[in-house]
Design a protein around this motif. Structure first.
Motif, PDB file in Angstrom:
ATOM      1  N   GLU A  88       0.964  -1.295   0.123  1.00 30.51           N
ATOM      2  CA  GLU A  88       0.082  -0.180  -0.175  1.00 30.51           C
ATOM      3  C   GLU A  88       0.869   1.238   0.070  1.00 30.51           C
ATOM      4  N   ARG A  89       1.980   1.183   0.654  1.00 25.54           N
ATOM      5  CA  ARG A  89       2.579   2.492   0.769  1.00 25.54           C
ATOM      6  C   ARG A  89       3.396   2.578  -0.485  1.00 25.54           C
ATOM      7  N   LEU A  90       4.020   1.415  -0.967  1.00 26.59           N
ATOM      8  CA  LEU A  90       4.698   1.759  -2.470  1.00 26.59           C
ATOM      9  C   LEU A  90       3.457   2.373  -3.525  1.00 26.59           C
ATOM     10  N   PHE A  91       2.552   1.572  -3.309  1.00 21.12           N
ATOM     11  CA  PHE A  91       1.391   1.981  -4.385  1.00 21.12           C
ATOM     12  C   PHE A  91       0.855   3.541  -4.191  1.00 21.12           C
ATOM     13  N   PHE A  92       1.016   3.991  -3.096  1.00 19.42           N
ATOM     14  CA  PHE A  92       0.723   5.466  -3.092  1.00 19.42           C
ATOM     15  C   PHE A  92       1.829   6.431  -3.632  1.00 19.42           C
ATOM     16  N   GLY A  93       3.147   5.951  -3.494  1.00 19.13           N
ATOM     17  CA  GLY A  93       4.101   6.634  -4.177  1.00 19.13           C
ATOM     18  C   GLY A  93       4.136   6.642  -5.535  1.00 19.13           C
TER      19      GLY A  93
ATOM     20  N   ALA B  36       3.152   9.711  -8.761  1.00 18.11           N
ATOM     21  CA  ALA B  36       3.733  10.058  -9.879  1.00 18.11           C
ATOM     22  C   ALA B  36       3.211   9.565 -11.267  1.00 18.11           C
ATOM     23  N   ALA B  37       2.392   8.648 -11.312  1.00 16.65           N
ATOM     24  CA  ALA B  37       1.204   8.379 -12.336  1.00 16.65           C
ATOM     25  C   ALA B  37       0.517   9.420 -12.641  1.00 16.65           C
ATOM     26  N   ILE B  38      -0.180   9.907 -11.569  1.00 13.48           N
ATOM     27  CA  ILE B  38      -0.969  11.101 -11.678  1.00 13.48           C
ATOM     28  C   ILE B  38      -0.512  12.297 -12.116  1.00 13.48           C
ATOM     29  N   ARG B  39       0.438  12.605 -11.322  1.00 13.61           N
ATOM     30  CA  ARG B  39       1.310  13.928 -11.404  1.00 13.61           C
ATOM     31  C   ARG B  39       1.886  14.075 -12.860  1.00 13.61           C
ATOM     32  N   THR B  40       2.359  13.262 -13.225  1.00 13.95           N
ATOM     33  CA  THR B  40       3.425  13.312 -14.497  1.00 13.95           C
ATOM     34  C   THR B  40       2.889  12.416 -15.909  1.00 13.95           C
ATOM     35  N   GLY B  41       1.847  11.357 -15.526  1.00 16.39           N
ATOM     36  CA  GLY B  41       1.461  10.760 -16.485  1.00 16.39           C
ATOM     37  C   GLY B  41       2.403   9.732 -17.038  1.00 16.39           C
ATOM     38  N   ASP B  42       3.366   9.337 -16.252  1.00 15.72           N
ATOM     39  CA  ASP B  42       4.564   8.461 -16.562  1.00 15.72           C
ATOM     40  C   ASP B  42       3.928   7.059 -16.803  1.00 15.72           C
ATOM     41  N   LEU B  43       4.073   6.555 -17.883  1.00 16.96           N
ATOM     42  CA  LEU B  43       3.459   5.268 -18.295  1.00 16.96           C
ATOM     43  C   LEU B  43       4.219   4.011 -17.468  1.00 16.96           C
ATOM     44  N   GLN B  44       5.371   4.307 -16.985  1.00 20.56           N
ATOM     45  CA  GLN B  44       6.085   3.530 -16.392  1.00 20.56           C
ATOM     46  C   GLN B  44       5.432   3.208 -14.919  1.00 20.56           C
ATOM     47  N   ALA B  45       5.345   4.522 -14.528  1.00 24.30           N
ATOM     48  CA  ALA B  45       4.825   4.728 -13.087  1.00 24.30           C
ATOM     49  C   ALA B  45       3.192   3.886 -13.138  1.00 24.30           C
ATOM     50  N   VAL B  46       2.593   4.403 -14.106  1.00 28.23           N
ATOM     51  CA  VAL B  46       1.258   3.945 -14.407  1.00 28.23           C
ATOM     52  C   VAL B  46       1.303   2.167 -14.259  1.00 28.23           C
ATOM     53  N   ASP B  47       2.301   1.705 -14.985  1.00 27.69           N
ATOM     54  CA  ASP B  47       2.490   0.183 -15.124  1.00 27.69           C
ATOM     55  C   ASP B  47       2.954  -0.444 -13.760  1.00 27.69           C
TER      56      ASP B  47
ATOM     57  N   ALA C 126       1.961   1.042 -10.764  1.00 28.89           N
ATOM     58  CA  ALA C 126       0.915   1.140  -9.892  1.00 28.89           C
ATOM     59  C   ALA C 126      -0.010  -0.250 -10.073  1.00 28.89           C
ATOM     60  N   VAL C 127      -0.222  -0.479 -11.542  1.00 26.75           N
ATOM     61  CA  VAL C 127      -1.041  -1.532 -11.736  1.00 26.75           C
ATOM     62  C   VAL C 127      -0.753  -3.031 -11.435  1.00 26.75           C
ATOM     63  N   ARG C 128       0.722  -3.092 -11.299  1.00 27.78           N
ATOM     64  CA  ARG C 128       1.293  -4.232 -10.958  1.00 27.78           C
ATOM     65  C   ARG C 128       1.199  -4.458  -9.466  1.00 27.78           C
ATOM     66  N   ILE C 129       1.234  -3.354  -8.724  1.00 22.55           N
ATOM     67  CA  ILE C 129       1.202  -3.391  -7.216  1.00 22.55           C
ATOM     68  C   ILE C 129      -0.301  -3.813  -6.905  1.00 22.55           C
ATOM     69  N   ILE C 130      -1.185  -3.148  -7.625  1.00 24.70           N
ATOM     70  CA  ILE C 130      -2.737  -3.398  -7.550  1.00 24.70           C
ATOM     71  C   ILE C 130      -3.025  -4.846  -7.739  1.00 24.70           C
ATOM     72  N   GLU C 131      -2.309  -5.432  -8.692  1.00 20.99           N
ATOM     73  CA  GLU C 131      -2.472  -6.949  -9.170  1.00 20.99           C
ATOM     74  C   GLU C 131      -2.048  -7.587  -7.874  1.00 20.99           C
ATOM     75  N   ARG C 132      -0.922  -7.307  -7.416  1.00 19.38           N
ATOM     76  CA  ARG C 132      -0.232  -8.149  -6.236  1.00 19.38           C
ATOM     77  C   ARG C 132      -0.844  -7.814  -4.912  1.00 19.38           C
ATOM     78  N   SER C 133      -1.473  -6.662  -4.525  1.00 15.74           N
ATOM     79  CA  SER C 133      -2.434  -6.606  -3.562  1.00 15.74           C
ATOM     80  C   SER C 133      -3.787  -7.523  -3.525  1.00 15.74           C
ATOM     81  N   SER C 134      -4.236  -7.472  -4.868  1.00 22.22           N
ATOM     82  CA  SER C 134      -5.508  -8.170  -4.913  1.00 22.22           C
ATOM     83  C   SER C 134      -5.089  -9.831  -4.945  1.00 22.22           C
ATOM     84  N   HIS C 135      -4.080 -10.163  -5.269  1.00 18.32           N
ATOM     85  CA  HIS C 135      -3.701 -11.395  -4.912  1.00 18.32           C
ATOM     86  C   HIS C 135      -3.658 -11.916  -3.469  1.00 18.32           C
TER      87      HIS C 135
END
Length: 132
Positions: free
Chosen positions: A88-93, A97-108, A110-119
């Protein structure tokens, strides 16, 4: 305990979870972890009452300490909860970055952290890979 834990209790719970993760990564079995982190000195392998340890409510009321099975179950949950909190802490960081800059690597990321959390939240998920 009744109600929300105090700040001191939350800090002790966080420390217990961190200790459980460290012991698990050191290869210690779950029953030994449960015994080491137990509130009741009669079953605590160090012979002291662990702050916010397993069975603390019963210990304070003078009840019997948790069984070996219950200690194992509790020791299994702590590493899972600690890892979920870290994710959760990693996700918010990376989310910021994903929201502020639109950085696609940060978006990716964030999605991977969400997937791991849902697991971790899947039925049986938190304990997968943590059983003795």
């Amino acid at each position: 305990m009744g109600g929300r834990p105090t700040r001191a209790q939350r800090a002790a719970i966080t420390q217990r979870r961190s200790d459980a993760v460290d012991l698990k990564f050191a290869g210690i079995d779950l029953l030994t972890i449960g015994s080491k982190l137990a509130a009741d000195p009669s079953i605590n392998s160090d012979g002291v009452a662990y702050p916010q340890g397993y069975g603390i409510e019963g210990y304070r009321k003078g009840l019997e300490p948790p069984s070996d099975g219950r200690l194992t179950e509790l020791a299994c949950k702590d590493p899972s909860k600690a890892l979920a909190e870290r994710l959760e802490r990693l996700f918010f960081g990376v989310y910021r970055a994903a929201i502020r800059t639109g950085d696609l690597q940060a978006v990716d990321r964030a999605v991977r952290i969400i997937e791991r959390s849902s697991h971790l939240l899947e039925p049986g998920g938190p304990h997968r890979g943590l059983r003795p």
